[in-house]
Design a protein around this motif. Structure first.
Motif, PDB file in Angstrom:
ATOM      1  N   GLY A 123       0.806  -1.212   0.000  1.00 27.89           N
ATOM      2  CA  GLY A 123       0.000   0.000   0.000  1.00 27.89           C
ATOM      3  C   GLY A 123       0.839   1.261   0.000  1.00 27.89           C
ATOM      4  N   PRO A 124       0.242   2.390  -0.377  1.00 27.62           N
ATOM      5  CA  PRO A 124       0.976   3.654  -0.428  1.00 27.62           C
ATOM      6  C   PRO A 124       1.647   3.975   0.915  1.00 27.62           C
ATOM      7  N   LEU A 125       2.869   4.467   0.842  1.00 29.69           N
ATOM      8  CA  LEU A 125       3.624   4.836   2.041  1.00 29.69           C
ATOM      9  C   LEU A 125       3.779   6.343   2.060  1.00 29.69           C
ATOM     10  N   THR A 126       3.299   6.987   3.120  1.00 29.08           N
ATOM     11  CA  THR A 126       3.380   8.437   3.230  1.00 29.08           C
ATOM     12  C   THR A 126       4.534   8.857   4.136  1.00 29.08           C
ATOM     13  N   GLU A 127       4.792  10.158   4.137  1.00 24.94           N
ATOM     14  CA  GLU A 127       5.811  10.684   5.052  1.00 24.94           C
ATOM     15  C   GLU A 127       5.435  10.381   6.493  1.00 24.94           C
ATOM     16  N   ALA A 128       4.164  10.504   6.826  1.00 24.55           N
ATOM     17  CA  ALA A 128       3.719  10.214   8.197  1.00 24.55           C
ATOM     18  C   ALA A 128       3.952   8.754   8.552  1.00 24.55           C
ATOM     19  N   ASP A 129       3.724   7.851   7.596  1.00 26.60           N
ATOM     20  CA  ASP A 129       3.969   6.430   7.830  1.00 26.60           C
ATOM     21  C   ASP A 129       5.446   6.181   8.132  1.00 26.60           C
ATOM     22  N   ARG A 130       6.301   6.722   7.285  1.00 22.53           N
ATOM     23  CA  ARG A 130       7.748   6.554   7.475  1.00 22.53           C
ATOM     24  C   ARG A 130       8.179   7.126   8.819  1.00 22.53           C
ATOM     25  N   ASP A 131       7.658   8.298   9.153  1.00 22.01           N
ATOM     26  CA  ASP A 131       8.014   8.950  10.405  1.00 22.01           C
ATOM     27  C   ASP A 131       7.604   8.097  11.598  1.00 22.01           C
ATOM     28  N   PHE A 132       6.462   7.442  11.488  1.00 24.34           N
ATOM     29  CA  PHE A 132       5.965   6.608  12.577  1.00 24.34           C
ATOM     30  C   PHE A 132       6.877   5.406  12.814  1.00 24.34           C
ATOM     31  N   VAL A 133       7.298   4.736  11.756  1.00 22.58           N
ATOM     32  CA  VAL A 133       8.184   3.576  11.907  1.00 22.58           C
ATOM     33  C   VAL A 133       9.483   4.001  12.593  1.00 22.58           C
ATOM     34  N   VAL A 134      10.008   5.160  12.225  1.00 22.70           N
ATOM     35  CA  VAL A 134      11.235   5.668  12.860  1.00 22.70           C
ATOM     36  C   VAL A 134      10.982   5.987  14.329  1.00 22.70           C
ATOM     37  N   LYS A 135       9.824   6.541  14.638  1.00 19.29           N
ATOM     38  CA  LYS A 135       9.484   6.883  16.023  1.00 19.29           C
ATOM     39  C   LYS A 135       9.422   5.643  16.907  1.00 19.29           C
ATOM     40  N   VAL A 136       8.818   4.583  16.389  1.00 17.98           N
ATOM     41  CA  VAL A 136       8.735   3.341  17.158  1.00 17.98           C
ATOM     42  C   VAL A 136      10.136   2.833  17.478  1.00 17.98           C
ATOM     43  N   ARG A 137      10.995   2.847  16.482  1.00 15.74           N
ATOM     44  CA  ARG A 137      12.379   2.404  16.677  1.00 15.74           C
ATOM     45  C   ARG A 137      13.088   3.294  17.699  1.00 15.74           C
ATOM     46  N   SER A 138      12.973   4.608  17.542  1.00 16.21           N
ATOM     47  CA  SER A 138      13.668   5.550  18.410  1.00 16.21           C
ATOM     48  C   SER A 138      13.193   5.434  19.856  1.00 16.21           C
ATOM     49  N   ALA A 139      11.881   5.236  20.043  1.00 18.83           N
ATOM     50  CA  ALA A 139      11.346   5.092  21.403  1.00 18.83           C
ATOM     51  C   ALA A 139      11.937   3.875  22.092  1.00 18.83           C
ATOM     52  N   GLY A 140      12.029   2.773  21.356  1.00 19.30           N
ATOM     53  CA  GLY A 140      12.591   1.567  21.946  1.00 19.30           C
ATOM     54  C   GLY A 140      14.052   1.705  22.312  1.00 19.30           C
ATOM     55  N   LEU A 141      14.784   2.481  21.511  1.00 16.21           N
ATOM     56  CA  LEU A 141      16.222   2.625  21.748  1.00 16.21           C
ATOM     57  C   LEU A 141      16.532   3.324  23.071  1.00 16.21           C
ATOM     58  N   TRP A 142      15.589   4.125  23.585  1.00 12.69           N
ATOM     59  CA  TRP A 142      15.853   4.736  24.895  1.00 12.69           C
ATOM     60  C   TRP A 142      15.068   4.063  26.017  1.00 12.69           C
ATOM     61  N   GLU A 143      13.898   3.527  25.720  1.00 10.75           N
ATOM     62  CA  GLU A 143      13.107   2.903  26.774  1.00 10.75           C
ATOM     63  C   GLU A 143      13.681   1.545  27.204  1.00 10.75           C
ATOM     64  N   TYR A 144      14.210   0.799  26.251  1.00 10.84           N
ATOM     65  CA  TYR A 144      14.759  -0.523  26.558  1.00 10.84           C
ATOM     66  C   TYR A 144      15.868  -0.446  27.614  1.00 10.84           C
ATOM     67  N   PRO A 145      16.889   0.422  27.455  1.00 11.52           N
ATOM     68  CA  PRO A 145      17.908   0.514  28.512  1.00 11.52           C
ATOM     69  C   PRO A 145      17.364   1.055  29.831  1.00 11.52           C
ATOM     70  N   VAL A 146      16.326   1.881  29.772  1.00  9.95           N
ATOM     71  CA  VAL A 146      15.713   2.345  31.019  1.00  9.95           C
ATOM     72  C   VAL A 146      15.058   1.163  31.742  1.00  9.95           C
ATOM     73  N   GLY A 147      14.460   0.257  30.980  1.00  7.82           N
ATOM     74  CA  GLY A 147      13.903  -0.945  31.594  1.00  7.82           C
ATOM     75  C   GLY A 147      14.972  -1.769  32.280  1.00  7.82           C
ATOM     76  N   GLN A 148      16.137  -1.888  31.653  1.00  5.86           N
ATOM     77  CA  GLN A 148      17.252  -2.619  32.270  1.00  5.86           C
ATOM     78  C   GLN A 148      17.710  -1.926  33.552  1.00  5.86           C
ATOM     79  N   THR A 149      17.751  -0.593  33.511  1.00  9.71           N
ATOM     80  CA  THR A 149      18.142   0.165  34.695  1.00  9.71           C
ATOM     81  C   THR A 149      17.130  -0.012  35.818  1.00  9.71           C
ATOM     82  N   ALA A 150      15.840  -0.091  35.451  1.00  9.79           N
ATOM     83  CA  ALA A 150      14.798  -0.275  36.466  1.00  9.79           C
ATOM     84  C   ALA A 150      14.960  -1.606  37.186  1.00  9.79           C
TER      85      ALA A 150
END
Length: 229
Positions: free
Chosen positions: A37-64
């Motif tokens: 299906g068509p891929l928009t700028e918003a779609d691409r931005d969302f996939v990057v956001k999911v990745r970026s969120a995990g990159l900081w939340e995952y180590p915080v989980g380890q710290t917790a």
């Protein structure tokens, strides 16, 4: 103590849309037409956001798991690790099929979140972690809803479905700690963003750098990626 906490978190968050940058150019512009299906700028931005969120939340989980003073905080840490690893796998899978370049580091703002929590100790860590993550996850939940209702791409839609369930779970376990400052959360979620784009945009990966993978725990019960039809 409460005022000091609000000031500390406010200095990190205000007014930054909590590390979630909105597409400011043309969110509805179609940038590719894959079979899913068509891929928009918003779609691409969302996939990057999911990745970026995990990159900081995952180590915080380890710290917790190391620094959390209560069982509820440690439980939240386990959910962070499990949920973010599952979403990371889904985001990498979707990005690979859609030709989206993913970051290997979170945004400068998100790196600031990690640095702040790494410097915390005792009850301050527990309280800051619960409030900060509740605020950021609450904000991205609205982004998930927006993408889910507008995307025409089945891979992005499946990723949004998976993200919705996992983020709701994280919000729930964070609230169960009893440490969330809801006044602070509401303030951050309703404050307009003004940070420059470079502060809330993850840096591109180095050409020779292998892709960072968030490893799921051995006892994970979450699916590594969404099914697509």
């Amino acid at each position: 103590m409460g005022g000091a906490l609000s000031l500390t978190l406010g200095s990190l968050l205000y007014p930054a849309m909590l590390g979630v940058q909105k597409v400011r150019s043309a969110p509805e512009r179609v940038i590719a037409t894959p079979a899913t299906g068509p891929l928009t700028e918003a779609d691409r931005d969302f996939v990057v956001k999911v990745r970026s969120a995990g990159l900081w939340e995952y180590p915080v989980g380890q710290t917790a798991l190391r620094k959390g003073r209560t069982k509820a905080v440690k439980t939240a840490g386990k959910h962070l690790i499990d949920g973010d690893a599952s979403l990371d796998a889904a985001a990498r899978r979707a990005a690979g099929q859609l030709g989206i370049t993913l970051p290997n580091q979170p945004s400068p703002q998100q790196q600031g979140f990690v640095a702040k929590l790494n410097a915390d100790s005792g009850k301050q860590f527990d309280t800051d972690m619960a409030t900060l993550l509740r605020a950021t996850d609450g904000q991205i939940l609205s982004t998930i809803a927006s993408v889910r209702t507008t995307t025409k791409n089945t891979l992005v839609r499946a990723l949004a479905d998976q993200a919705n369930g996992i983020v709701l779970d994280l919000i729930t376990v964070l609230e169960k700690t009893g440490l969330v400052d809801f006044d602070q959360v509401l303030f951050q979620e309703t404050t307009a963003p003004t940070l420059p784009a470079q502060d809330i945009t993850p840096p591109p990966p180095a050409v020779t750098q292998p892709q960072v993978v968030l490893t799921p725990p051995a006892n994970s019960t979450l699916s590594p990626s969404p099914s697509v039809r």
